[in-house]
Motif scaffolding. Structure first.
Motif, PDB file in Angstrom:
ATOM      1  N   TYR A  89     -30.642  -6.196 -18.351  1.00  0.00           N
ATOM      2  CA  TYR A  89     -31.979  -5.734 -17.458  1.00  0.00           C
ATOM      3  C   TYR A  89     -31.637  -4.219 -17.356  1.00  0.00           C
ATOM      4  O   TYR A  89     -29.838  -3.991 -17.512  1.00  0.00           O
ATOM      5  CB  TYR A  89     -31.851  -6.148 -15.913  1.00  0.00           C
ATOM      6  CG  TYR A  89     -32.569  -7.498 -15.660  1.00  0.00           C
ATOM      7  CD1 TYR A  89     -33.731  -7.863 -15.359  1.00  0.00           C
ATOM      8  CD2 TYR A  89     -31.597  -8.776 -15.773  1.00  0.00           C
ATOM      9  CE1 TYR A  89     -34.094  -8.943 -15.104  1.00  0.00           C
ATOM     10  CE2 TYR A  89     -32.195  -9.473 -15.506  1.00  0.00           C
ATOM     11  CZ  TYR A  89     -33.256  -9.685 -15.159  1.00  0.00           C
ATOM     12  OH  TYR A  89     -34.094 -11.189 -15.185  1.00  0.00           O
ATOM     13  N   ASP A  90     -31.984  -3.552 -17.746  1.00  0.00           N
ATOM     14  CA  ASP A  90     -32.032  -2.225 -17.621  1.00  0.00           C
ATOM     15  C   ASP A  90     -32.318  -2.096 -16.148  1.00  0.00           C
ATOM     16  O   ASP A  90     -33.912  -1.729 -15.808  1.00  0.00           O
ATOM     17  CB  ASP A  90     -32.612  -0.926 -18.431  1.00  0.00           C
ATOM     18  CG  ASP A  90     -33.050  -0.844 -19.532  1.00  0.00           C
ATOM     19  OD1 ASP A  90     -32.134  -1.277 -19.816  1.00  0.00           O
ATOM     20  OD2 ASP A  90     -33.490  -0.852 -20.281  1.00  0.00           O
ATOM     21  N   CYS A  91     -30.985  -1.089 -15.743  1.00  0.00           N
ATOM     22  CA  CYS A  91     -30.951  -1.300 -14.068  1.00  0.00           C
ATOM     23  C   CYS A  91     -31.011   0.368 -13.523  1.00  0.00           C
ATOM     24  O   CYS A  91     -30.058   0.952 -14.556  1.00  0.00           O
ATOM     25  CB  CYS A  91     -29.793  -1.599 -13.381  1.00  0.00           C
ATOM     26  SG  CYS A  91     -30.316  -3.521 -13.510  1.00  0.00           S
ATOM     27  N   HIS A  92     -31.640   1.102 -12.861  1.00  0.00           N
ATOM     28  CA  HIS A  92     -31.465   2.404 -11.994  1.00  0.00           C
ATOM     29  C   HIS A  92     -30.464   2.668 -11.435  1.00  0.00           C
ATOM     30  O   HIS A  92     -29.466   1.841 -10.124  1.00  0.00           O
ATOM     31  CB  HIS A  92     -32.124   2.501 -11.684  1.00  0.00           C
ATOM     32  CG  HIS A  92     -32.193   3.677 -10.546  1.00  0.00           C
ATOM     33  ND1 HIS A  92     -32.081   5.365 -11.660  1.00  0.00           N
ATOM     34  CD2 HIS A  92     -32.721   4.349  -8.896  1.00  0.00           C
ATOM     35  CE1 HIS A  92     -32.641   6.428 -10.611  1.00  0.00           C
ATOM     36  NE2 HIS A  92     -31.897   5.647  -9.234  1.00  0.00           N
ATOM     37  N   CYS A  93     -29.357   4.163 -11.854  1.00  0.00           N
ATOM     38  CA  CYS A  93     -27.939   4.081 -11.431  1.00  0.00           C
ATOM     39  C   CYS A  93     -28.471   5.448 -10.405  1.00  0.00           C
ATOM     40  O   CYS A  93     -29.058   6.277 -11.101  1.00  0.00           O
ATOM     41  CB  CYS A  93     -27.315   5.062 -12.468  1.00  0.00           C
ATOM     42  SG  CYS A  93     -26.127   5.467 -12.251  1.00  0.00           S
ATOM     43  N   PRO A  94     -28.261   5.654  -9.202  1.00  0.00           N
ATOM     44  CA  PRO A  94     -28.619   6.218  -8.167  1.00  0.00           C
ATOM     45  C   PRO A  94     -27.854   7.001  -7.775  1.00  0.00           C
ATOM     46  O   PRO A  94     -27.932   8.425  -7.335  1.00  0.00           O
ATOM     47  CB  PRO A  94     -28.856   5.390  -7.127  1.00  0.00           C
ATOM     48  CG  PRO A  94     -27.672   4.369  -7.094  1.00  0.00           C
ATOM     49  CD  PRO A  94     -27.596   4.234  -8.462  1.00  0.00           C
ATOM     50  N   THR A  95     -26.973   7.505  -8.644  1.00  0.00           N
ATOM     51  CA  THR A  95     -25.977   8.773  -9.381  1.00  0.00           C
ATOM     52  C   THR A  95     -26.066   9.478  -9.880  1.00  0.00           C
ATOM     53  O   THR A  95     -25.268   8.283 -11.333  1.00  0.00           O
ATOM     54  CB  THR A  95     -24.790   8.457  -7.798  1.00  0.00           C
ATOM     55  OG1 THR A  95     -24.320   9.849  -8.193  1.00  0.00           O
ATOM     56  CG2 THR A  95     -23.723   8.026  -8.514  1.00  0.00           C
ATOM     57  N   THR A  96     -26.192  10.749 -10.890  1.00  0.00           N
ATOM     58  CA  THR A  96     -26.295  11.401 -11.973  1.00  0.00           C
ATOM     59  C   THR A  96     -25.466  11.083 -12.699  1.00  0.00           C
ATOM     60  O   THR A  96     -24.781  11.972 -13.621  1.00  0.00           O
ATOM     61  CB  THR A  96     -27.346  11.694 -12.293  1.00  0.00           C
ATOM     62  OG1 THR A  96     -26.955  12.905 -11.319  1.00  0.00           O
ATOM     63  CG2 THR A  96     -28.402  11.435 -11.453  1.00  0.00           C
ATOM     64  N   GLY A  97     -24.279  11.545 -11.574  1.00  0.00           N
ATOM     65  CA  GLY A  97     -23.167  12.095 -12.398  1.00  0.00           C
ATOM     66  C   GLY A  97     -21.766  11.146 -11.937  1.00  0.00           C
ATOM     67  O   GLY A  97     -22.318   9.349 -12.421  1.00  0.00           O
ATOM     68  N   ARG A  98     -20.660  11.554 -12.507  1.00  0.00           N
ATOM     69  CA  ARG A  98     -19.403  10.666 -12.636  1.00  0.00           C
ATOM     70  C   ARG A  98     -19.309   9.647 -11.781  1.00  0.00           C
ATOM     71  O   ARG A  98     -19.251  10.338 -10.372  1.00  0.00           O
ATOM     72  CB  ARG A  98     -18.719  11.405 -13.018  1.00  0.00           C
ATOM     73  CG  ARG A  98     -17.288  10.425 -14.223  1.00  0.00           C
ATOM     74  CD  ARG A  98     -16.026  11.530 -13.775  1.00  0.00           C
ATOM     75  NE  ARG A  98     -14.833  11.614 -13.438  1.00  0.00           N
ATOM     76  CZ  ARG A  98     -14.880  13.095 -13.123  1.00  0.00           C
ATOM     77  NH1 ARG A  98     -15.280  13.991 -13.445  1.00  0.00           N
ATOM     78  NH2 ARG A  98     -13.839  13.331 -12.159  1.00  0.00           N
ATOM     79  N   ILE A  99     -18.893   8.476 -11.808  1.00  0.00           N
ATOM     80  CA  ILE A  99     -18.132   7.732 -11.217  1.00  0.00           C
ATOM     81  C   ILE A  99     -17.264   7.437 -10.884  1.00  0.00           C
ATOM     82  O   ILE A  99     -16.812   6.341 -11.896  1.00  0.00           O
ATOM     83  CB  ILE A  99     -18.943   6.281 -10.565  1.00  0.00           C
ATOM     84  CG1 ILE A  99     -20.646   7.042 -10.242  1.00  0.00           C
ATOM     85  CG2 ILE A  99     -18.839   5.635  -9.531  1.00  0.00           C
ATOM     86  CD1 ILE A  99     -21.642   5.618 -10.465  1.00  0.00           C
ATOM     87  N   GLY A 100     -16.393   8.289  -9.877  1.00  0.00           N
ATOM     88  CA  GLY A 100     -14.727   8.020 -10.622  1.00  0.00           C
ATOM     89  C   GLY A 100     -14.646   8.537 -12.400  1.00  0.00           C
ATOM     90  O   GLY A 100     -15.097   9.821 -13.017  1.00  0.00           O
ATOM     91  N   ASP A 101     -13.594   7.654 -12.318  1.00  0.00           N
ATOM     92  CA  ASP A 101     -13.430   7.857 -13.800  1.00  0.00           C
ATOM     93  C   ASP A 101     -13.686   5.983 -14.578  1.00  0.00           C
ATOM     94  O   ASP A 101     -13.146   6.108 -16.002  1.00  0.00           O
ATOM     95  CB  ASP A 101     -12.099   8.455 -14.207  1.00  0.00           C
ATOM     96  CG  ASP A 101     -11.381   9.478 -14.350  1.00  0.00           C
ATOM     97  OD1 ASP A 101     -12.677  10.979 -14.198  1.00  0.00           O
ATOM     98  OD2 ASP A 101      -9.831  10.214 -13.083  1.00  0.00           O
ATOM     99  N   ILE A 102     -13.973   5.733 -13.958  1.00  0.00           N
ATOM    100  CA  ILE A 102     -14.578   3.894 -14.553  1.00  0.00           C
ATOM    101  C   ILE A 102     -15.566   4.222 -16.194  1.00  0.00           C
ATOM    102  O   ILE A 102     -16.402   4.418 -16.144  1.00  0.00           O
ATOM    103  CB  ILE A 102     -15.232   3.429 -13.656  1.00  0.00           C
ATOM    104  CG1 ILE A 102     -14.199   2.916 -11.968  1.00  0.00           C
ATOM    105  CG2 ILE A 102     -15.515   1.925 -13.859  1.00  0.00           C
ATOM    106  CD1 ILE A 102     -14.977   2.583 -11.421  1.00  0.00           C
ATOM    107  N   VAL A 103     -14.791   4.134 -16.728  1.00  0.00           N
ATOM    108  CA  VAL A 103     -15.471   3.294 -18.565  1.00  0.00           C
ATOM    109  C   VAL A 103     -16.247   1.452 -17.458  1.00  0.00           C
ATOM    110  O   VAL A 103     -15.884   1.182 -17.226  1.00  0.00           O
ATOM    111  CB  VAL A 103     -15.031   3.250 -19.743  1.00  0.00           C
ATOM    112  CG1 VAL A 103     -15.905   2.711 -20.300  1.00  0.00           C
ATOM    113  CG2 VAL A 103     -14.317   4.151 -20.270  1.00  0.00           C
TER     114      VAL A 103
END
Length: 253
Positions: free
Chosen positions: A37-51
């Protein structure tokens, strides 16, 4: 200060999935029961350095069936997908305010602010809207995610991101907190983590960080207090782990 009182309970339990990739700032592709599913990511910035490849997550489902993305990613985990007892890191910065409001109203943050029943949301101060007014205390909530204060396991792929540069709104808000003390007795910058984070005093790296730190110090010298709150998120609820004041630690860092 430790506490284990009334939880913020989700109306519908969150759903576990696996993030296949983060397509852009707003969309994560998540596999749930063999369907992606395409899911909404509620933060538009970087989340740590996680790939975001093969990263466990928790999803909330929208009641609005016409919404483009039916699910929102509420939390991620750096544990293996096979781990039955994962620790979760909440990434929904908007939801953080709902959690804070709940625990203020229920009196569980009373060492920080009293009169929780008098809480008001999004109050205009100067040219800004601050998150809460509780009695005569303004509170602005910040939920840092660009640096995660957790051990990232070896199976998690990481990639060094660009430096954080969107600091203008933060500087404006902490300045308005300080200005509010011209008429009010108390103003609080509340640093919120939706996981059990160690004491946060900000970063000393990055070309803008000295400017940010100087702005924080200036506001503290005008009377702004800095507090930290740590929540625990599970598929069914959010609990308050602990909260404490960090004003002196930031000044002495």
């Amino acid at each position: 200060m430790e506490t284990n009182n009334y939880s913020f309970v989700f109306e519908t339990p969150l759903i576990e999935g696996i993030i296949c990739r983060r397509r852009n700032r707003f969309i994560m592709e998540v596999e749930v029961d063999g369907v992606i599913y395409d899911c909404h990511c509620p933060t538009t910035g970087r989340i740590g350095d996680i790939v975001f490849r093969n990263v466990p997550c928790l999803l909330s489902k929208s009641d609005n069936l016409s919404r483009k993305t039916l699910y929102t990613v509420e939390a991620i985990s750096v544990d293996l997908p096979s781990n039955a007892n994962k620790s979760w890191i909440g990434i929904n910065q908007n939801a953080a305010n709902r959690y804070v409001e709940h625990f203020i109203k229920s009196g569980q943050l009373s060492s920080m602010v009293i009169n929780g029943e008098a809480i008001k949301r999004e109050q205009t101060v100067g040219n800004s809207k601050l998150d809460f007014l509780v009695g005569n205390t303004y509170i602005e909530v910040k939920t840092p995610l660009t640096q995660l204060q957790v051990e990232v396991k070896e199976h998690i792929e990481t990639k060094k991101g660009t430096s954080f540069t969107s600091f203008e709104r933060f500087i404006k808000h902490i300045g308005e907190l300080a200005h509010s003390l011209n008429e009010n007795d108390k103003a609080i910058l509340l640093v919120c983590f939706i996981y059990d984070s160690s004491k946060y005093i900000g970063s000393s790296s990055g070309k803008h960080n000295s400017y940010i730190r100087n702005s924080v110090h200036s506001s503290i010298h005008q009377g702004v207090e800095v507090w930290q709150v740590n929540f625990q998120i599970t598929p069914t609820e959010v609990n308050l782990i602990r909260y404490f004041e960090t004003t002196k630690d930031i000044i002495n860092a």
